[in-house]
Design a protein around this motif. Structure first.
Motif, mmCIF file in Angstrom:
data_model
loop_
_atom_site.group_PDB
_atom_site.id
_atom_site.type_symbol
_atom_site.label_atom_id
_atom_site.label_comp_id
_atom_site.label_asym_id
_atom_site.label_seq_id
_atom_site.Cartn_x
_atom_site.Cartn_y
_atom_site.Cartn_z
ATOM 1 N N LEU A 300 -7.058 1.642 -1.437
ATOM 2 C CA LEU A 300 -6.563 0.337 -1.011
ATOM 3 C C LEU A 300 -5.040 0.283 -0.970
ATOM 4 C CD1 LEU A 300 -7.270 -2.672 -0.344
ATOM 5 C CD2 LEU A 300 -7.140 -3.118 -2.800
ATOM 6 N N TRP A 301 -4.387 1.013 -1.876
ATOM 7 C CA TRP A 301 -2.931 0.923 -1.998
ATOM 8 C C TRP A 301 -2.207 2.064 -1.285
ATOM 9 C CZ3 TRP A 301 -1.211 -3.569 -3.596
ATOM 10 C CH2 TRP A 301 -2.075 -4.373 -4.348
ATOM 11 N N GLN A 302 -2.921 2.875 -0.528
ATOM 12 C CA GLN A 302 -2.254 3.954 0.205
ATOM 13 C C GLN A 302 -1.658 3.397 1.493
ATOM 14 O OE1 GLN A 302 -4.806 7.329 0.651
ATOM 15 N NE2 GLN A 302 -5.120 7.557 -1.551
ATOM 16 N N ALA A 303 -0.360 3.542 1.603
ATOM 17 C CA ALA A 303 0.382 2.866 2.673
ATOM 18 C C ALA A 303 -0.055 3.284 4.071
ATOM 19 C CB ALA A 303 1.874 3.122 2.491
ATOM 20 N N ASN A 304 -0.382 4.549 4.269
ATOM 21 C CA ASN A 304 -0.676 5.037 5.617
ATOM 22 C C ASN A 304 -2.160 5.058 5.954
ATOM 23 O OD1 ASN A 304 2.078 5.519 6.092
ATOM 24 N ND2 ASN A 304 1.949 7.485 5.028
ATOM 25 N N LYS A 305 -2.976 4.490 5.095
ATOM 26 C CA LYS A 305 -4.420 4.493 5.358
ATOM 27 C C LYS A 305 -4.730 3.615 6.566
ATOM 28 C CE LYS A 305 -8.879 3.084 3.445
ATOM 29 N NZ LYS A 305 -9.253 2.258 4.584
#
Length: 650
Positions: A300-305
């Motif tokens: 959820l907190w991965q910027a480039n997902k």
């Protein structure tokens, strides 16, 4: 002829090996989901081909009737799932089947607990559809060819799910993918047409693609008689509804169908928390089917997902992860949009500046916020579950979405001094309903941890007077409050900012006047002491003053109105910014240490005690000392001095 024809053996990526082992054991109790996952992947492959064929119809190769076929062979003990979707090239087969190309995979694997129930949820969120084949199969063969490539550029991928796999270039006349499952001896009960049909209708009834199986006569089996042999020449028949769920009237859709469609869209193993199905007609025509997951995905907190909704135009799939329809603070929402007004050849670039998209986005945001508001009123337990999973993300909303700031604020939940526990379940409406008569501010304190907030000296006067204070301890809270100035026309006030005289305690005029006289007298009595403290700590503080906010602590630090609190300054420094703002030191004139300070005649002892009071205030704020060793030494000296006096040695 293909230049790459040799059979090649390759090793699985380390993460794949780990995941296969964990998944087979964690998901074994629900092993029939392998068919749902493979059908879902086949449906996605068909969607991708439709999209590419919009600009290049030749991709269909004369076969535009996209479908999935399921066959089984009792003699060979195999089940085959075939599609005529986009297919894969050799390189894509290696990348998609031999590796897990997801950032954060290592962190995900570390988060697995060994508890099969908990790990099942995590693995489901990770999305490992193809690998679920190995729950029932001891060998999997994949024959595939990407649409647009030559017939001799097909690929055969094969593995037993252990340490390696083989990949070989083959001849494949039709584009698409055939997945052949060589079943384990213990799973041969899946070689049953009736059971396979039941799984399809249970899990994949509403995917927008027909699923075909051989037509069979099950009358004998249903009567308890011996099953009739499969007729190899029998025609195929569609075994699912094969119509887009979202176009079916809501009154005709069971909750179970909504849940299974969510699992198809989100590649999740768990039912959604809540959903909303809307058809909009008028100036614009579109359908939305929006879901709130029950659990936050690991990334959820991965910027480039990639994140966003599935976009369809007139039932034709256009793209996954159309992020233009959702603001970032609602990135957890899953679902689809089907528009009649957008062009079939729309691109991500055009989506960025399109009035129709802006209009649909506005509707979706309001619909999601309404859905959450209704959930909070109708099922508070489910809403708290949502808040536990996604509350931190929702706190990004007031800074990102000014137009809906009030609606987002209504959804926020906090811990407060009224509940006196760490659970965040108090709404701003709850707080306002308990405000003292005449109180016109919403008081809060932000700290590094719950205990740091709960035990802050700033709360002492509020606790003494029974005034509720919101306890904030998430790192995002200070940033949130910098964008959330008021709610229901009541301003927010940090108890760590400003002097106590500026805070409202709902006193009558006579009480306020009496308090003011007392404080003025004390200021006069401590005038010289305060001047000496300020001179002693001139490099550390902006000012020093007496306060009525403390009832048991000797000191605290506060920020001047309009300045950053100590917590906000710490956050800014951790982000690499240089902050040089000095705090104001406030002293409790009724505390023994402060009274001792007033009577101290030895200059060194005065300076040591002044520094101790300041350092204590910083520590009570959750801050860090520049020189903790010196503080400990001076504090120990003070304790020894007090102890020696008690023993008659001083």
């Amino acid at each position: 002829m293909s230049t790459v024809a040799a059979k090649e053996t390759r090793g699985f990526q380390t993460e794949v090996k780990q995941l296969l082992h964990l998944m087979i054991h964690a998901l074994y109790s629900n092993k029939e989901i392998f068919l749902r996952e493979l059908i879902s992947n086949a449906s996605d492959a068909a969607d991708k081909l439709r999209f590419e064929a919009i600009s290049n119809p030749s991709m269909y190769e004369g076969d535009s009737e996209l479908a999935i076929h399921i066959t089984y062979d009792k003699d060979a003990k195999t089940i085959t799932i075939s599609d005529n979707g986009i297919g894969m090239s050799r390189e894509e087969a290696i990348n998609n089947l031999g590796t897990i190309a997801k950032s954060g995979t290592q962190e995900f694997l570390k988060s697995l607990t060994g508890d099969q129930v908990k790990d099942r949820h995590l693995i489901g969120q990770f999305g490992v559809g193809f690998y679920s084949s190995f729950i029932v199969a001891d060998k999997v063969t994949v024959k595939t060819r990407r649409a647009g490539l030559k017939a001799d550029e097909g690929v055969c991928w094969e593995s037993t799910g252990e340490g390696d796999y083989t990949v070989e270039t083959i001849e494949k006349a039709k584009h698409g993918t055939d997945i052949i499952l060589h079943l384990k001896e213990t799973e041969e009960d899946f070689l049953n047409g009736l059971r396979l049909r039941h799984i399809v209708t249970k899990y994949s009834d509403h995917i927008n693609l027909p699923v075909y199986m051989k037509k069979e006569d099950y009358s004998a089996l249903l009567k308890g008689e011996e099953e009739k042999p499969e007729d190899k020449d029998q025609k195929d028949e569609i075994v699912n509804r094969a119509s887009a769920l979202w176009v079916v009237p809501k009154s005709e859709i069971e909750d179970e169908a909504y849940c299974e469609f969510y699992k198809h869209v989100a590649h999740d193993f768990e039912d959604p928390l809540v959903w909303a199905h809307n058809k909009v007609e008028g100036k614009l025509e579109y359908i939305t089917l929006l879901y709130i997951p029950a659990r936050a995905p690991f990334d959820l907190w991965q910027a480039n997902k990639p994140r966003g909704l599935k976009l369809y135009v007139k039932r034709v799939f256009i793209m996954d992860n159309a992020e233009q329809f959702l603001p970032n603070y609602l990135r957890f929402v899953r679902g689809i949009i089907d528009s009649n007004d957008l062009p079939l050849n729309i691109s991500r670039e055009i989506l960025q500046s399109n009035r129709t998209v802006d209009s649909i986005r506005t509707f979706i945001v309001k619909r999601v916020l309404t859905m959450l508001s209704d959930l909070s009123k109708e099922n508070s337990d489910k809403y708290i579950q949502f808040w536990h999973e996604f509350g931190l993300v929702l706190k990004e909303g007031p800074a990102e979405d000014f137009a809906n700031k009030e609606a987002i604020a209504k959804l926020l939940r906090f811990s407060t001094t009224h509940m006196n526990n760490e659970k965040q379940d108090v709404s701003l409406d709850d707080y306002i309903s308990r405000m003292k008569e005449g109180q016109d501010k919403i008081y809060y304190i932000a700290a590094e941890t719950f205990n740091a907030a709960k035990h802050s000296p700033h709360l002492e006067i509020f606790n003494a007077k029974g005034i509720e204070v919101i306890l904030m301890y998430d790192r995002i809270d200070e940033w949130l409050m910098s964008h959330l100035n008021e709610y229901e026309k009541k301003k927010f006030q940090s108890v760590a900012i400003g002097s106590i005289e500026e805070l409202d305690f709902a006193k009558d005029k006579e009480e306020k006047s009496e308090d003011k006289k007392t404080l003025e007298q004390e200021k006069d009595d401590f005038k010289d002491t305060l001047a000496k403290v300020k001179d002693t700590l001139k490099d550390k503080i902006q000012d020093v003053r007496l306060t009525a906010r403390l009832t048991s602590s000797p000191s605290c630090v506060v920020a001047e109105e309009g300045q950053m609190t100590q917590q906000m300054q710490r956050l800014m420094r951790s982000a690499g910014q240089t902050i040089n703002t000095k705090p104001i030191l406030e002293l409790n004139p009724h505390h023994l240490l402060v009274m001792r300070l007033k009577t101290e005649t030895d200059q060194k002892s005065f300076e040591d005690l002044s520094n101790i009071l300041f350092d204590q205030a910083i520590l009570a704020e959750g801050g860090q000392l520049d020189d903790p060793a010196t503080f400990v030494r001076k504090f120990n000296e003070l304790l020894v001095h007090v102890a020696s006096k008690g023993n008659g040695r001083g």
